[in-house]
Design a protein around this motif. Sequence first.
Motif, PDB file in Angstrom:
ATOM      1  N   ARG A  56       4.030  -8.149   9.065  1.00 47.74           N
ATOM      2  CA  ARG A  56       3.299  -7.135   9.843  1.00 47.74           C
ATOM      3  C   ARG A  56       4.149  -5.886  10.091  1.00 47.74           C
ATOM      4  O   ARG A  56       3.622  -4.861  10.500  1.00 47.74           O
ATOM      5  N   THR A  59       5.073  -1.999   5.156  1.00 44.27           N
ATOM      6  CA  THR A  59       3.973  -1.358   4.451  1.00 44.27           C
ATOM      7  C   THR A  59       4.248  -1.544   2.966  1.00 44.27           C
ATOM      8  O   THR A  59       5.371  -1.326   2.505  1.00 44.27           O
ATOM      9  N   LYS A  61       3.020  -0.384  -0.778  1.00 43.65           N
ATOM     10  CA  LYS A  61       2.248   0.569  -1.579  1.00 43.65           C
ATOM     11  C   LYS A  61       2.430   0.177  -3.035  1.00 43.65           C
ATOM     12  O   LYS A  61       3.536  -0.141  -3.459  1.00 43.65           O
ATOM     13  N   LEU A 134       0.656  -8.983  -3.872  1.00 41.79           N
ATOM     14  CA  LEU A 134      -0.128  -8.073  -3.028  1.00 41.79           C
ATOM     15  C   LEU A 134      -1.154  -8.834  -2.198  1.00 41.79           C
ATOM     16  O   LEU A 134      -1.341  -8.555  -1.008  1.00 41.79           O
ATOM     17  N   SER A 135      -1.804  -9.796  -2.797  1.00 46.02           N
ATOM     18  CA  SER A 135      -2.812 -10.584  -2.095  1.00 46.02           C
ATOM     19  C   SER A 135      -2.198 -11.382  -0.944  1.00 46.02           C
ATOM     20  O   SER A 135      -2.720 -11.396   0.174  1.00 46.02           O
ATOM     21  N   ARG A 138      -0.781  -9.146   1.911  1.00 48.23           N
ATOM     22  CA  ARG A 138      -1.901  -8.622   2.720  1.00 48.23           C
ATOM     23  C   ARG A 138      -2.403  -9.714   3.670  1.00 48.23           C
ATOM     24  O   ARG A 138      -2.615  -9.465   4.854  1.00 48.23           O
ATOM     25  N   ALA A 142       0.680  -7.647   6.306  1.00 46.83           N
ATOM     26  CA  ALA A 142       1.242  -6.344   5.929  1.00 46.83           C
ATOM     27  C   ALA A 142       0.132  -5.345   5.631  1.00 46.83           C
ATOM     28  O   ALA A 142      -0.973  -5.726   5.241  1.00 46.83           O
ATOM     29  N   ARG A 143       0.424  -4.070   5.825  1.00 44.13           N
ATOM     30  CA  ARG A 143      -0.493  -3.008   5.410  1.00 44.13           C
ATOM     31  C   ARG A 143      -0.258  -2.791   3.917  1.00 44.13           C
ATOM     32  O   ARG A 143       0.859  -2.517   3.495  1.00 44.13           O
ATOM     33  N   VAL A 144      -1.328  -2.905   3.108  1.00 42.82           N
ATOM     34  CA  VAL A 144      -1.206  -2.841   1.652  1.00 42.82           C
ATOM     35  C   VAL A 144      -2.174  -1.807   1.096  1.00 42.82           C
ATOM     36  O   VAL A 144      -3.338  -1.777   1.485  1.00 42.82           O
ATOM     37  N   SER A 145      -1.674  -0.968   0.193  1.00 43.00           N
ATOM     38  CA  SER A 145      -2.552  -0.053  -0.548  1.00 43.00           C
ATOM     39  C   SER A 145      -2.219  -0.183  -2.032  1.00 43.00           C
ATOM     40  O   SER A 145      -1.066  -0.350  -2.404  1.00 43.00           O
ATOM     41  N   ARG A 146      -3.261  -0.126  -2.868  1.00 40.49           N
ATOM     42  CA  ARG A 146      -3.094  -0.312  -4.317  1.00 40.49           C
ATOM     43  C   ARG A 146      -3.883   0.735  -5.066  1.00 40.49           C
ATOM     44  O   ARG A 146      -5.068   0.939  -4.823  1.00 40.49           O
TER      45      ARG A 146
END
Length: 176
Positions: A56, A59, A61, A134-135, A138, A142-146
């Motif tokens: 948590r 981040t 990316k 990533l899955s 998340r 965690a904050r995840v952007s793809r």
Amino acid sequence: MTMPLQHPQAVFSGAWGDTTTGAWHPVQAVVSAGIVTLWVASAAGGWTQHFSVPAREITVKSAAQRITLVVGGRSYPILADPAAVGRALGFTSMGIVGGVAHHHGYGVASDVGRGVNQVAAANAFSARGGGEFLSVVRASGARVSRLGYGAIAAIGCGGGAVVVFVVLAVTVAFSL
């Protein structure tokens, strides 16, 4: 009898580019039990824990073949296939030389080479656990952007279409 809570875990293997030395170091980003740990290979052949933080507090990316972990304001970009960067630069140079020399074969070879390079990098991302990492990270908080290859290609094609439309509109406007 109920099973104890199982925390998902995943590993993303790649190379971390050290901006101070310009060197690439083999790394593994591990998420397990809600904790993200970055392991860096040492010159002696072992692994050193670079950091370990609750998911948590991180981040994540991701774009194309890269995952960047941002911890405490510091970024750690990890490439699945760092050699793809050098290959891309070589293919781009080939295209430039072909354009300057009016040699269309270089341009075609450059385009094909860049496409194959992108496919190889995407395969490396998948093979080294990128999607699963990533899955799980998340799901761990965690904050995840793809931004994947499809979105990047759509942006490139859309930008190209806009340029063509603008050039066509300006040409028509000035020809009237």
